[in-house]
Motif scaffolding. Structure first.
Motif, PDB file in Angstrom:
ATOM      1  N   LYS A  96      11.123   3.809   8.401  1.00  0.00           N
ATOM      2  CA  LYS A  96       9.460   4.954   8.228  1.00  0.00           C
ATOM      3  C   LYS A  96       8.985   5.655   7.087  1.00  0.00           C
ATOM      4  CE  LYS A  96      12.266   8.994  10.642  1.00  0.00           C
ATOM      5  NZ  LYS A  96      12.630   9.652  11.525  1.00  0.00           N
ATOM      6  N   SER A 100       5.712   2.298   4.817  1.00  0.00           N
ATOM      7  CA  SER A 100       7.362   2.136   5.891  1.00  0.00           C
ATOM      8  C   SER A 100       6.808   1.983   7.597  1.00  0.00           C
ATOM      9  CB  SER A 100       8.441   2.744   5.981  1.00  0.00           C
ATOM     10  OG  SER A 100       9.405   1.155   4.562  1.00  0.00           O
ATOM     11  N   THR A 101       5.822   2.964   7.816  1.00  0.00           N
ATOM     12  CA  THR A 101       5.570   3.463   8.618  1.00  0.00           C
ATOM     13  C   THR A 101       4.621   2.627   9.706  1.00  0.00           C
ATOM     14  OG1 THR A 101       6.176   5.930   8.696  1.00  0.00           O
ATOM     15  CG2 THR A 101       4.707   5.176  10.730  1.00  0.00           C
ATOM     16  N   THR A 104       6.067  -1.017  10.198  1.00  0.00           N
ATOM     17  CA  THR A 104       7.619  -0.727  11.600  1.00  0.00           C
ATOM     18  C   THR A 104       6.406  -0.850  12.901  1.00  0.00           C
ATOM     19  OG1 THR A 104       8.662   0.597  10.172  1.00  0.00           O
ATOM     20  CG2 THR A 104       9.222   0.921  12.493  1.00  0.00           C
TER      21      THR A 104
END
Length: 265
Positions: A96, A100-101, A104
């Motif tokens: 995250k 990346s958040t 994901t």
């Protein structure tokens, strides 16, 4: 006009009766339970019900795989298993922060669905989330391995209990559960604790994540075994910090408390 002879009428009536009996007997096998079972009509449901009950007793519960480190952060998968089958998969840890958040949020639900559908770690990576997918599969395989080991252990203890008068060992094994606390970020890296609880007591404690690299590796190697022993001895998170490992100790204690909370105190 000739009349039929009485004897002839008797013979004809008898022949008709015999023909009717033969016809009825020829129809009987189709409704005979024994023949239906031999043909596979009634047998499959009975056979499916019996093994299914045994598998459910030996392979049900929640198991958390080891945290897999990736280039963008740790990935850790938790499975719910019922009747020897994966009924739910979820990522308790995933990369995250920044891009990346978003990655994901897009990838993990797909990976969860794939794990349940495949019933194994042989799933395809999500496009654009290669590192997360690989970490997910690694942790998923770890969880599956643990579930299989737990099922085998439960079957073994169950057979021992059935051979004894009281069966206390079998009931003790059934009560044992493994819980993984949340990963706690420290100045030198995450710390995450997993405990095994049986009969309301901590029987085992271990760090599935701890700071590593450079001096941290030596500090972890010295501190974690002491913290594990202290957790089992105390039976709670009220344990002393290890000298020279203040950050690791603090993270360990916080993750330990998280695991205890999940286990019901």
């Amino acid at each position: 006009m000739r009349k039929s002879h009485p004897i002839r009428r008797v013979v004809l009536a008898g022949a008709a009766t015999v023909s009717g009996i033969v016809l009825l007997l020829s129809l009987k096998p189709a409704t005979d339970p024994a023949s239906a079972q031999a043909a596979g009509g009634a047998a499959p449901p009975v056979a499916a019900q019996s093994p299914q009950g045994g598998a459910q007793a030996a392979g049900s519960g929640t198991v958390t795989g080891d945290a897999a480190q990736t280039q963008y952060g740790a990935v850790q998968v938790r499975l719910t298993v019922s009747g020897g089958k994966i009924t739910q998969a979820e990522a308790v840890q995933a990369p995250k922060g920044g891009q990346s958040t978003n990655i994901t949020a897009n990838a993990v639900p797909k990976l969860n669905q794939a794990a349940v559908a495949a019933q194994s770690a042989d799933i395809d990576a999500v496009s654009g989330a290669t590192y997360t997918s690989n970490g997910y599969k690694e942790s998923l395989q770890s969880a599956i391995d643990k579930a299989k080991a737990s099922a085998g252990s439960s079957q073994g203890s169950g057979s021992q209990g059935s051979g004894q008068d009281s069966g206390s060992q079998g009931s003790g094994a059934a009560q044992a559960s493994t819980v993984t606390g949340k990963a706690v970020q420290t100045q030198y890296g995450p710390v995450q604790v997993r405990i095994t609880v049986s009969g309301g007591k901590i029987t085992k404690a271990e760090a599935v994540q701890a700071p590593s690299g450079g001096q941290s590796t030596n500090i972890t190697a010295n501190a974690v075994p002491k913290l594990n022993q202290a957790a089992v001895a105390a039976g709670n998170a009220d344990i002393d910090a290890v000298s020279g490992a203040t950050y690791t100790s603090a993270g360990y204690t916080e993750s330990l408390q998280s695991a205890l909370d999940q286990a019901g105190g």
